[in-house]
Design a protein around this motif. Structure first.
Motif, PDB file in Angstrom:
ATOM      1  N   UNK A 605       8.063  10.751  -5.382  1.00 56.01           N
ATOM      2  CA  UNK A 605       8.813  11.148  -4.186  1.00 56.01           C
ATOM      3  C   UNK A 605       9.719  10.016  -3.719  1.00 56.01           C
ATOM      4  N   UNK A 606      10.995  10.299  -3.453  1.00 58.95           N
ATOM      5  CA  UNK A 606      11.888   9.254  -2.942  1.00 58.95           C
ATOM      6  C   UNK A 606      11.605   8.969  -1.473  1.00 58.95           C
ATOM      7  N   UNK A 607      11.988   7.779  -1.031  1.00 64.82           N
ATOM      8  CA  UNK A 607      11.852   7.443   0.381  1.00 64.82           C
ATOM      9  C   UNK A 607      12.967   8.113   1.172  1.00 64.82           C
ATOM     10  N   UNK A 608      12.601   8.687   2.312  1.00 61.29           N
ATOM     11  CA  UNK A 608      13.607   9.260   3.198  1.00 61.29           C
ATOM     12  C   UNK A 608      14.288   8.134   3.967  1.00 61.29           C
ATOM     13  N   UNK A 609      15.504   8.346   4.457  1.00 60.19           N
ATOM     14  CA  UNK A 609      16.186   7.305   5.237  1.00 60.19           C
ATOM     15  C   UNK A 609      15.337   6.865   6.429  1.00 60.19           C
ATOM     16  N   UNK A 610      15.034   5.583   6.495  1.00 53.89           N
ATOM     17  CA  UNK A 610      14.273   5.054   7.617  1.00 53.89           C
ATOM     18  C   UNK A 610      12.779   5.320   7.558  1.00 53.89           C
ATOM     19  N   UNK A 611      12.290   5.915   6.480  1.00 50.58           N
ATOM     20  CA  UNK A 611      10.859   6.208   6.377  1.00 50.58           C
ATOM     21  C   UNK A 611      10.416   6.095   4.931  1.00 50.58           C
ATOM     22  N   UNK A 612       9.292   5.425   4.711  1.00 51.22           N
ATOM     23  CA  UNK A 612       8.762   5.270   3.361  1.00 51.22           C
ATOM     24  C   UNK A 612       7.851   6.437   3.022  1.00 51.22           C
ATOM     25  N   UNK A 613       7.897   6.859   1.773  1.00 53.87           N
ATOM     26  CA  UNK A 613       6.995   7.902   1.305  1.00 53.87           C
ATOM     27  C   UNK A 613       5.588   7.324   1.183  1.00 53.87           C
ATOM     28  N   UNK A 614       4.605   8.220   1.127  1.00 52.73           N
ATOM     29  CA  UNK A 614       3.240   7.757   0.898  1.00 52.73           C
ATOM     30  C   UNK A 614       3.129   7.072  -0.451  1.00 52.73           C
ATOM     31  N   UNK A 615       3.868   7.557  -1.428  1.00 51.49           N
ATOM     32  CA  UNK A 615       3.825   6.952  -2.756  1.00 51.49           C
ATOM     33  C   UNK A 615       4.231   5.486  -2.688  1.00 51.49           C
ATOM     34  N   UNK A 616       5.274   5.174  -1.918  1.00 56.34           N
ATOM     35  CA  UNK A 616       5.742   3.799  -1.797  1.00 56.34           C
ATOM     36  C   UNK A 616       4.718   2.948  -1.050  1.00 56.34           C
ATOM     37  N   UNK A 617       4.138   3.482   0.010  1.00 51.97           N
ATOM     38  CA  UNK A 617       3.157   2.721   0.774  1.00 51.97           C
ATOM     39  C   UNK A 617       1.941   2.378  -0.072  1.00 51.97           C
ATOM     40  N   UNK A 618       1.470   3.351  -0.825  1.00 52.37           N
ATOM     41  CA  UNK A 618       0.299   3.097  -1.653  1.00 52.37           C
ATOM     42  C   UNK A 618       0.625   2.148  -2.802  1.00 52.37           C
ATOM     43  N   UNK A 619       1.821   2.286  -3.364  1.00 53.30           N
ATOM     44  CA  UNK A 619       2.255   1.390  -4.430  1.00 53.30           C
ATOM     45  C   UNK A 619       2.227  -0.054  -3.934  1.00 53.30           C
ATOM     46  N   UNK A 620       2.777  -0.311  -2.762  1.00 49.37           N
ATOM     47  CA  UNK A 620       2.812  -1.665  -2.212  1.00 49.37           C
ATOM     48  C   UNK A 620       1.404  -2.168  -1.896  1.00 49.37           C
ATOM     49  N   UNK A 621       0.549  -1.308  -1.360  1.00 51.66           N
ATOM     50  CA  UNK A 621      -0.814  -1.718  -1.014  1.00 51.66           C
ATOM     51  C   UNK A 621      -1.604  -2.105  -2.261  1.00 51.66           C
ATOM     52  N   UNK A 622      -1.448  -1.339  -3.333  1.00 49.86           N
ATOM     53  CA  UNK A 622      -2.162  -1.643  -4.574  1.00 49.86           C
ATOM     54  C   UNK A 622      -1.604  -2.916  -5.211  1.00 49.86           C
ATOM     55  N   UNK A 623      -0.282  -3.066  -5.220  1.00 51.21           N
ATOM     56  CA  UNK A 623       0.318  -4.284  -5.768  1.00 51.21           C
ATOM     57  C   UNK A 623      -0.195  -5.527  -5.045  1.00 51.21           C
ATOM     58  N   UNK A 624      -0.308  -5.438  -3.734  1.00 50.15           N
ATOM     59  CA  UNK A 624      -0.735  -6.589  -2.941  1.00 50.15           C
ATOM     60  C   UNK A 624      -2.222  -6.860  -3.078  1.00 50.15           C
ATOM     61  N   UNK A 625      -2.979  -5.904  -3.612  1.00 47.39           N
ATOM     62  CA  UNK A 625      -4.419  -6.078  -3.736  1.00 47.39           C
ATOM     63  C   UNK A 625      -5.177  -5.702  -2.493  1.00 47.39           C
ATOM     64  N   UNK A 626      -4.583  -4.830  -1.650  1.00 41.93           N
ATOM     65  CA  UNK A 626      -5.276  -4.400  -0.439  1.00 41.93           C
ATOM     66  C   UNK A 626      -6.230  -3.243  -0.712  1.00 41.93           C
ATOM     67  N   UNK A 627      -5.955  -2.448  -1.696  1.00 39.96           N
ATOM     68  CA  UNK A 627      -6.875  -1.400  -2.136  1.00 39.96           C
ATOM     69  C   UNK A 627      -6.596  -1.142  -3.606  1.00 39.96           C
ATOM     70  N   UNK A 628      -7.418  -0.305  -4.232  1.00 40.03           N
ATOM     71  CA  UNK A 628      -7.302  -0.102  -5.679  1.00 40.03           C
ATOM     72  C   UNK A 628      -7.117   1.356  -6.077  1.00 40.03           C
TER      73      UNK A 628
END
Length: 638
Positions: A605-628
């Motif tokens: 799913x692409x990010x909407x203008x001014x709002x991140x998709x759930x896919x992007x939020x989870x991608x960043x959280x997993x990359x950072x090591x906040x969840x798996x």
């Protein structure tokens, strides 16, 4: 009629800048600044302003801004130093100036505008409240005037922040630099930045245990006299940071350890008194200077006093203008401060992931914002994450849409990706159909919830092991790994799950700690995941800390932890809090964390203008090591 007589308590940056601005707006105004110290008495070294703040100074007072720029040092990059790597992040804009020089300029500018500056003149609000139309309380975080009316202002002070000590150094730093160092006592980190030719600020932080192990609690107690500095800590930290100081000394100026104090006030005014600067609010220096916020307060308060007819109206206008920005800064500062309080637990992370975790600690910048500013660094951590978890992939492999698409291991069991879905069906046939369907939809984990008594097949009148065994095998054939979720103590369901081939069993623990002192795990048995309902309180509350400690202890013999959220609470704000829990548990236990998320999202799913998709939020959280692992039904799994 607008107020014409002003008493300013406190001759720091906020009070001095306010005094000048009031006189510039109304040359007939009587403005008196009362400062208890001498004009050249100041502690600390350099302070920092953002480009945006400098622009605000220029708009409010071009003449003063020119002088500040001429006496300042500017840079655009920051650098994280970890495990021998120097990770540079560009795209920022900062200006730093000596605090002593800043005060001198502001004193001269306020005096030139006609303000009456009284030094070595300690007064209380009672002394001046009847003699001035407005009493501006700008005497710092430990404001005595505010403390005298704490109930009226609704003051709260939280002194649980990390330990820090403020030095200077002639060591050369070209931009703000964050070296992280492990010592025989524990972990230390520094915020270093230049503020004038040949001198840099060097602020050191550490946790309570390291501070005590290094004997700094004793040296702090011995350096409490006014103006005294902690020489033991200076000498020790010169050795700890010698690689980064390049042989240069640390300079002291009333340098002693403190615990950062977060000041908040429900109301910023009372009668004819108004708070500004640190007297009104503080925010941890890792997200910006308190001096920056104080001088922005002065601009807003001077504007309100010059445009409103009464002091009361001006106070309301000032608070309405400034509180949103202050709240936003404090909301960013709180997780940043907590990150610095626990950075030692993350030093095991590889530099790429550590740097990304650092960048995303406040949530202030979106993933798209990170890409714009730090594309090369973001691509670096994505590449590192892929190599670590999918070493067989090559440059010719199709690009990954998300970190969730990579394998993850729970105990001795590996799932092909980081998306899990749970069947809540009650009937056995529906449950069996679901776990196969989830595998066909390419979910990594296909879970079935047997925690409700009616859903547990072992409690039914005629369980069908053969049908379950066939469903488990089919799910695995299609790439999904089945997992059975049972309540702690339901040994019948666990035994049934093992008999029909489940390799993953989640034990859902009750909410009361007394019932779960231990969760035994059988050697050679299935991998056990601990399931627990995520609290609704902040992670750094007493209840939150107790929950993190409990889950981390239970995870010691388990393959991971699953944090449960009710469907109604799977919102952006609630998930931010849940990620705080996941992050803390993951770092304390070194175990994977599964986190409930909302359904109906797609990895592509692409990010909407001014709002991140759930896919992007989870991608960043997993990359950072906040969840798996994200436990949620996506529209399309990877």
């Amino acid at each position: 009629m607008s107020p014409r007589t002003f008493a300013v308590i406190g001759g720091g940056p906020a009070g001095l800048f306010l005094a000048r601005l009031l006189r510039l707006r109304d040359p007939a105004a009587e403005v008196t600044v009362h400062e208890r110290n001498a004009p050249d008495a100041t502690f600390g070294f350099g302070v920092v302003f953002s480009d945006r703040t400098m622009a605000a100074f220029e708009a409010a007072d071009p003449e003063t801004c020119i002088r500040l720029r001429q006496a300042s040092v500017r840079w655009t990059d920051m650098e994280v130093r970890h495990r021998g790597r120097h990770l540079r992040y560009g795209g920022y804009g900062f200006t730093a100036i000596s605090r002593r020089t800043l005060l001198r300029i502001l004193q001269e500018q306020a005096g030139a505008a006609g303000a009456n500056l009284r030094f070595r003149d300690e007064v209380s609000a009672v002394d001046v409240v009847g003699a001035a139309s407005v009493v501006a309380v700008a005497d710092g975080a430990n404001s005595r005037c505010r403390q005298a009316h704490a109930d009226a202002f609704g003051t709260t002070v939280d002194a649980s922040g990390p330990r820090y000590i403020w030095f200077g150094t002639p060591a050369r730093f070209e931009h703000v630099t964050f070296p992280f160092v492990e010592s025989r006592f524990g972990a230390f980190a520094a915020h270093a930045y230049p503020y004038e030719a040949g001198t840099s600020t060097f602020i050191v932080e550490t946790d309570q245990a390291t501070w005590r192990a290094a004997g700094m609690d004793l040296s702090t107690a011995g350096a409490q006299a006014a103006g005294a500095s902690d020489e033991h800590s200076r000498e020790l930290l010169e050795e700890v940071f010698k690689e980064h100081l390049d042989g240069h000394p640390l300079l002291v100026n009333n340098s002693k350890w403190s615990a950062f104090r977060v000041v908040r006030n429900e109301r910023w005014s009372h009668r004819n008194m108004v708070l500004l600067g640190d007297a009104a609010h503080t925010a941890h220096f890792s997200v910006g200077s308190g001096t920056k916020m104080a001088m922005e307060d002065a601009i807003a308060l001077a504007t309100a006093l010059g445009t409103q007819d009464t002091a009361s109206d001006a106070f309301s206008s000032y608070e309405q203008a400034r509180r949103p920005a202050v709240r936003r800064t404090q909301d960013w500062a709180d997780p940043s401060m907590r990150w610095w309080a626990s950075f030692g637990r993350r030093l095991h992370l590889e530099p790429e992931q550590f740097g990304f975790h650092f960048l995303t600690r406040t949530g202030a910048m979106s993933y798209s914002g990170l890409i714009r500013r730090h594309r090369a660094r973001v691509e670096e951590v994505e590449s590192w994450f892929t190599r670590r978890h999918a070493p067989a992939r090559t440059a010719a492999s199709p690009p990954l849409r998300s970190a969730l698409a990579l394998p993850v291991t729970l105990g001795g069991t590996t799932a092909r990706n980081r998306v899990a879905t749970v069947s809540t069906a009650v009937a056995a046939r529906a449950q069996q159909r679901d776990i196969v369907s989830f595998a066909l939809a390419r979910c990594g984990l296909s879970a079935v919830d047997w925690s409700p008594p009616a859903a547990a097949p072992a409690r039914g009148s005629a369980p069908d092991p053969a049908a379950w065994r066939a469903a488990v095998d089919r799910a695995r054939e299609h790439g999904g790994e089945p997992m059975a979720m049972v309540r702690l103590g339901d040994t019948a369901s666990e035994e049934f799950a093992c008999a029909v081939g489940f390799r993953l069993i989640e034990r859902i623990v009750p909410t009361t700690a007394g019932e779960t002192a231990t969760v035994p795990v059988q050697a050679g048995g299935p991998t056990v995941v601990i399931g627990a309902a995520c609290p609704r309180v902040p992670v750094h509350s007493a209840q939150g800390e107790e929950f993190v400690d409990r889950c981390s202890a239970l995870a010691a013999t388990a393959g991971g932890v699953h944090l449960h959220l009710p469907d109604a609470e799977r919102t952006a704000d609630r998930l931010t809090r849940a990620l705080d829990y996941a992050d803390q548990i993951r770092e304390r236990s070194h175990r994977p964390v599964l986190l409930d998320g909302p359904g109906g999202w797609a990895l592509s799913a692409p990010d909407a203008p001014g709002a991140e998709s759930w896919a992007t939020r989870f991608h960043a959280a997993v990359l950072a090591g906040r969840c798996d692992i994200v436990v949620a039904p996506p529209l399309l799994a990877a």
